[in-house]
Design a protein around this motif. Structure first.
Motif, PDB file in Angstrom:
ATOM      1  N   ILE A  15      58.617  27.427 -79.229  1.00 16.33           N
ATOM      2  CA  ILE A  15      59.207  26.600 -80.287  1.00 16.33           C
ATOM      3  C   ILE A  15      58.289  25.429 -80.617  1.00 16.33           C
ATOM      4  O   ILE A  15      57.993  25.152 -81.788  1.00 16.33           O
ATOM      5  CB  ILE A  15      60.594  26.080 -79.866  1.00 16.33           C
ATOM      6  N   LEU A  16      57.837  24.739 -79.592  1.00 18.13           N
ATOM      7  CA  LEU A  16      56.987  23.568 -79.785  1.00 18.13           C
ATOM      8  C   LEU A  16      55.678  23.947 -80.479  1.00 18.13           C
ATOM      9  O   LEU A  16      55.246  23.264 -81.426  1.00 18.13           O
ATOM     10  CB  LEU A  16      56.708  22.905 -78.441  1.00 18.13           C
ATOM     11  N   THR A  17      55.075  25.032 -80.068  1.00 18.13           N
ATOM     12  CA  THR A  17      53.818  25.477 -80.674  1.00 18.13           C
ATOM     13  C   THR A  17      54.019  25.821 -82.148  1.00 18.13           C
ATOM     14  O   THR A  17      53.226  25.407 -83.004  1.00 18.13           O
ATOM     15  CB  THR A  17      53.243  26.683 -79.911  1.00 18.13           C
ATOM     16  N   ILE A  32      58.041  15.895 -82.400  1.00 22.24           N
ATOM     17  CA  ILE A  32      58.902  17.074 -82.241  1.00 22.24           C
ATOM     18  C   ILE A  32      59.591  16.964 -80.887  1.00 22.24           C
ATOM     19  O   ILE A  32      58.926  16.806 -79.866  1.00 22.24           O
ATOM     20  CB  ILE A  32      58.072  18.373 -82.297  1.00 22.24           C
ATOM     21  N   SER A  33      60.912  17.045 -80.896  1.00 26.87           N
ATOM     22  CA  SER A  33      61.676  16.961 -79.662  1.00 26.87           C
ATOM     23  C   SER A  33      62.553  18.199 -79.522  1.00 26.87           C
ATOM     24  O   SER A  33      63.165  18.645 -80.501  1.00 26.87           O
ATOM     25  CB  SER A  33      62.560  15.708 -79.674  1.00 26.87           C
ATOM     26  N   HIS A  40      69.791  16.953 -73.417  1.00 20.88           N
ATOM     27  CA  HIS A  40      68.808  16.479 -72.446  1.00 20.88           C
ATOM     28  C   HIS A  40      67.418  16.987 -72.822  1.00 20.88           C
ATOM     29  O   HIS A  40      67.250  18.171 -73.132  1.00 20.88           O
ATOM     30  CB  HIS A  40      69.191  16.937 -71.041  1.00 20.88           C
ATOM     31  N   PRO A  41      66.408  16.125 -72.765  1.00 22.30           N
ATOM     32  CA  PRO A  41      65.066  16.496 -73.221  1.00 22.30           C
ATOM     33  C   PRO A  41      64.440  17.637 -72.413  1.00 22.30           C
ATOM     34  O   PRO A  41      64.526  17.672 -71.190  1.00 22.30           O
ATOM     35  CB  PRO A  41      64.241  15.221 -73.013  1.00 22.30           C
ATOM     36  N   LEU A  42      63.821  18.566 -73.135  1.00 24.24           N
ATOM     37  CA  LEU A  42      63.051  19.649 -72.544  1.00 24.24           C
ATOM     38  C   LEU A  42      61.574  19.519 -72.908  1.00 24.24           C
ATOM     39  O   LEU A  42      60.713  19.945 -72.148  1.00 24.24           O
ATOM     40  CB  LEU A  42      63.582  21.005 -73.008  1.00 24.24           C
ATOM     41  N   ALA A  43      61.296  18.953 -74.094  1.00 26.54           N
ATOM     42  CA  ALA A  43      59.914  18.769 -74.535  1.00 26.54           C
ATOM     43  C   ALA A  43      59.861  17.722 -75.635  1.00 26.54           C
ATOM     44  O   ALA A  43      60.816  17.564 -76.410  1.00 26.54           O
ATOM     45  CB  ALA A  43      59.334  20.081 -75.055  1.00 26.54           C
ATOM     46  N   LEU A  44      58.742  17.020 -75.679  1.00 24.66           N
ATOM     47  CA  LEU A  44      58.492  16.030 -76.735  1.00 24.66           C
ATOM     48  C   LEU A  44      57.000  16.001 -76.988  1.00 24.66           C
ATOM     49  O   LEU A  44      56.208  15.933 -76.045  1.00 24.66           O
ATOM     50  CB  LEU A  44      58.975  14.641 -76.319  1.00 24.66           C
ATOM     51  N   GLU A  45      56.635  16.055 -78.257  1.00 29.32           N
ATOM     52  CA  GLU A  45      55.230  15.927 -78.631  1.00 29.32           C
ATOM     53  C   GLU A  45      55.133  15.068 -79.877  1.00 29.32           C
ATOM     54  O   GLU A  45      55.850  15.285 -80.849  1.00 29.32           O
ATOM     55  CB  GLU A  45      54.616  17.303 -78.896  1.00 29.32           C
ATOM     56  N   ILE A 129      62.123  27.035 -84.500  1.00 27.60           N
ATOM     57  CA  ILE A 129      63.226  27.907 -84.101  1.00 27.60           C
ATOM     58  C   ILE A 129      62.982  29.350 -84.537  1.00 27.60           C
ATOM     59  O   ILE A 129      63.255  30.298 -83.783  1.00 27.60           O
ATOM     60  CB  ILE A 129      64.562  27.361 -84.643  1.00 27.60           C
ATOM     61  N   ALA A 130      62.418  29.516 -85.733  1.00 25.71           N
ATOM     62  CA  ALA A 130      62.165  30.862 -86.251  1.00 25.71           C
ATOM     63  C   ALA A 130      61.192  31.651 -85.387  1.00 25.71           C
ATOM     64  O   ALA A 130      61.220  32.878 -85.384  1.00 25.71           O
ATOM     65  CB  ALA A 130      61.630  30.770 -87.684  1.00 25.71           C
ATOM     66  N   ALA A 131      60.376  30.954 -84.631  1.00 23.64           N
ATOM     67  CA  ALA A 131      59.400  31.643 -83.777  1.00 23.64           C
ATOM     68  C   ALA A 131      60.070  32.441 -82.657  1.00 23.64           C
ATOM     69  O   ALA A 131      59.455  33.341 -82.089  1.00 23.64           O
ATOM     70  CB  ALA A 131      58.427  30.628 -83.188  1.00 23.64           C
ATOM     71  N   LEU A 132      61.323  32.146 -82.353  1.00 22.83           N
ATOM     72  CA  LEU A 132      62.042  32.894 -81.315  1.00 22.83           C
ATOM     73  C   LEU A 132      62.668  34.173 -81.819  1.00 22.83           C
ATOM     74  O   LEU A 132      63.068  35.024 -81.050  1.00 22.83           O
ATOM     75  CB  LEU A 132      63.132  32.036 -80.682  1.00 22.83           C
ATOM     76  N   ALA A 133      62.760  34.303 -83.136  1.00 22.55           N
ATOM     77  CA  ALA A 133      63.415  35.479 -83.731  1.00 22.55           C
ATOM     78  C   ALA A 133      62.632  36.743 -83.548  1.00 22.55           C
ATOM     79  O   ALA A 133      61.490  36.800 -83.295  1.00 22.55           O
ATOM     80  CB  ALA A 133      63.685  35.241 -85.199  1.00 22.55           C
TER      81      ALA A 133
END
Length: 133
Positions: A15-17, A32-33, A40-45, A129-133
């Motif tokens: 998702i982040l990429t 991007i969070s 709860h945070p999982l990633a932040l860039e 999000i679309a990258a997970l589809a």
């Protein structure tokens, strides 16, 4: 006992990429969070050139989307539609750019983006999000 899907670190990275690629393709300096279903945070860039406040706003957009189980644009639309009392609701932000992540109809987290126009923030979040589809 009920079961629920949860985001893996590998999925968070995907998702982040994808969100980063969308932002960079458009030359948008954003933060991007990614959060879990409890906010709860999982990633932040924070991309180069992005204002520090955007990291905070992106996280609040993601939290609001995850906890509210809807896009934060819905809250912004309510306020812009005249429901100014909604500004005192316990949601964390009512700015567009927070998008929930659904797996099998369940919200498992959300992506929040801040740094450009709110519809562009949402575009970056949706691309992730679309990258997970």
């Amino acid at each position: 006992m009920q079961s629920k899907a949860v985001l893996s670190q590998a999925q968070v990275s995907i998702i982040l990429t994808a969100a980063r690629i969308e932002a960079q393709k458009n030359h948008w300096a954003v933060a991007i969070s990614i959060v879990d279903d409890g906010g709860h945070p999982l990633a932040l860039e924070r991309l180069d050139g992005c204002a520090p406040i955007s990291a905070y706003i992106a996280t609040e957009k993601a939290r609001s989307s995850a906890l509210g189980r809807r896009e934060t644009k819905n809250y912004e639309d309510m306020v812009n539609g005249g429901r100014s009392a909604f500004l005192s609701a316990p949601m964390l932000t009512s700015l567009e750019g927070g998008v929930p992540l659904l797996i099998d109809g369940q919200v498992v987290g959300a992506v929040g983006v801040s740094g450009v126009k709110s519809d562009q923030d949402a575009q970056v979040a949706r691309a992730g999000i679309a990258a997970l589809a």
